[in-house]
Design a protein around this motif. Structure first.
Motif, PDB file in Angstrom:
ATOM      1  N   LEU A  52       0.787  -1.241   0.004  1.00 16.20           N
ATOM      2  CA  LEU A  52      -0.116   0.124  -0.016  1.00 16.20           C
ATOM      3  C   LEU A  52       0.903   1.067   0.008  1.00 16.20           C
ATOM      4  O   LEU A  52       0.468   2.456  -0.820  1.00 16.20           O
ATOM      5  CB  LEU A  52      -0.937   0.030   1.183  1.00 16.20           C
ATOM      6  N   LYS A  53       2.104   1.189   0.796  1.00 18.89           N
ATOM      7  CA  LYS A  53       2.915   2.282   0.963  1.00 18.89           C
ATOM      8  C   LYS A  53       3.598   2.734  -0.766  1.00 18.89           C
ATOM      9  O   LYS A  53       3.646   3.718  -1.148  1.00 18.89           O
ATOM     10  CB  LYS A  53       4.029   2.194   1.799  1.00 18.89           C
ATOM     11  N   SER A  56       0.706   4.173  -2.412  1.00 17.85           N
ATOM     12  CA  SER A  56       0.497   5.581  -2.155  1.00 17.85           C
ATOM     13  C   SER A  56       1.684   6.352  -2.801  1.00 17.85           C
ATOM     14  O   SER A  56       1.554   7.489  -3.182  1.00 17.85           O
ATOM     15  CB  SER A  56       0.600   5.641  -0.736  1.00 17.85           C
ATOM     16  N   ASP A  62      -2.680   9.820  -0.325  1.00 20.53           N
ATOM     17  CA  ASP A  62      -2.550   9.374   1.019  1.00 20.53           C
ATOM     18  C   ASP A  62      -2.802   7.973   1.146  1.00 20.53           C
ATOM     19  O   ASP A  62      -3.462   7.438   0.437  1.00 20.53           O
ATOM     20  CB  ASP A  62      -3.732  10.270   1.827  1.00 20.53           C
ATOM     21  N   ILE A  63      -1.950   7.108   1.994  1.00 21.36           N
ATOM     22  CA  ILE A  63      -2.195   5.992   2.226  1.00 21.36           C
ATOM     23  C   ILE A  63      -3.894   5.449   2.596  1.00 21.36           C
ATOM     24  O   ILE A  63      -3.946   4.256   2.135  1.00 21.36           O
ATOM     25  CB  ILE A  63      -1.200   5.242   3.125  1.00 21.36           C
ATOM     26  N   SER A  64      -4.304   6.151   3.333  1.00 21.86           N
ATOM     27  CA  SER A  64      -5.635   5.943   3.572  1.00 21.86           C
ATOM     28  C   SER A  64      -6.610   5.853   2.287  1.00 21.86           C
ATOM     29  O   SER A  64      -7.565   5.073   2.404  1.00 21.86           O
ATOM     30  CB  SER A  64      -6.496   6.719   4.734  1.00 21.86           C
ATOM     31  N   THR A  65      -6.337   6.547   1.248  1.00 20.09           N
ATOM     32  CA  THR A  65      -7.319   6.601   0.087  1.00 20.09           C
ATOM     33  C   THR A  65      -6.947   5.408  -0.553  1.00 20.09           C
ATOM     34  O   THR A  65      -7.708   4.636  -1.253  1.00 20.09           O
ATOM     35  CB  THR A  65      -6.611   7.855  -0.794  1.00 20.09           C
ATOM     36  N   ASN A  67      -5.797   2.382   0.578  1.00 17.66           N
ATOM     37  CA  ASN A  67      -6.280   1.561   1.114  1.00 17.66           C
ATOM     38  C   ASN A  67      -7.848   1.364   0.991  1.00 17.66           C
ATOM     39  O   ASN A  67      -8.228   0.290   1.072  1.00 17.66           O
ATOM     40  CB  ASN A  67      -6.149   1.671   2.921  1.00 17.66           C
ATOM     41  N   ARG A  68      -8.628   2.337   1.101  1.00 14.21           N
ATOM     42  CA  ARG A  68      -9.771   2.235   0.747  1.00 14.21           C
ATOM     43  C   ARG A  68     -10.075   1.891  -0.781  1.00 14.21           C
ATOM     44  O   ARG A  68     -11.028   0.911  -0.882  1.00 14.21           O
ATOM     45  CB  ARG A  68     -10.318   3.635   0.862  1.00 14.21           C
ATOM     46  N   GLN A  69      -9.406   2.152  -1.525  1.00 13.81           N
ATOM     47  CA  GLN A  69      -9.684   1.956  -3.053  1.00 13.81           C
ATOM     48  C   GLN A  69      -9.289   0.521  -3.180  1.00 13.81           C
ATOM     49  O   GLN A  69      -9.837  -0.498  -3.951  1.00 13.81           O
ATOM     50  CB  GLN A  69      -8.781   2.583  -4.003  1.00 13.81           C
TER      51      GLN A  69
END
Length: 119
Positions: A52-53, A56, A62-65, A67-69
């Protein structure tokens, strides 16, 4: 701008208009993937697996974006988490056969529409 270049610019504008029209038509057709899925799967097709990093950083998101995708793609069965083949602790993501199949179908559809626009 000189007067003798204006017809060339008019022709370029016309061609760009046609190309954008065919692109828009291709996007309205029944595609399997939304834009973010298409981009993520395209990147994973080239360089898999990725953390994920890494995703990103690749997309400057952003890593949260990410992660969500990726979570949405996992729920659809388009990607799967795997252990790092290099022995790292972080789990990585790679496309599934289904994910690559949908990516390639959408790519072929979009390419055909652009090819038509350029003909």
């Amino acid at each position: 701008m000189s007067v003798d270049r204006e017809p060339e610019l008019v022709n370029i504008e016309y061609e760009l208009t046609l190309l954008s029209r065919y692109h828009a038509l291709a996007q309205r057709a029944e595609l399997h993937l939304d834009r973010s899925a298409y981009l993520l799967l395209g990147r994973l097709e080239l360089q898999q697996p990725m953390s994920l990093k890494e995703l990103s950083c690749a997309f400057s998101l952003d890593i949260s974006t990410i992660n969500r995708q990726i979570g949405a793609l996992r729920r659809q069965g388009l990607v799967e988490r795997v252990e790092d083949p290099d022995g790292g602790l972080a789990r990585k993501v790679r496309p599934t056969v289904q994910g690559l199949s949908k990516l390639r179908a959408d790519r072929e559809h979009s390419t055909a529409a652009r090819r038509k626009g350029l003909a």
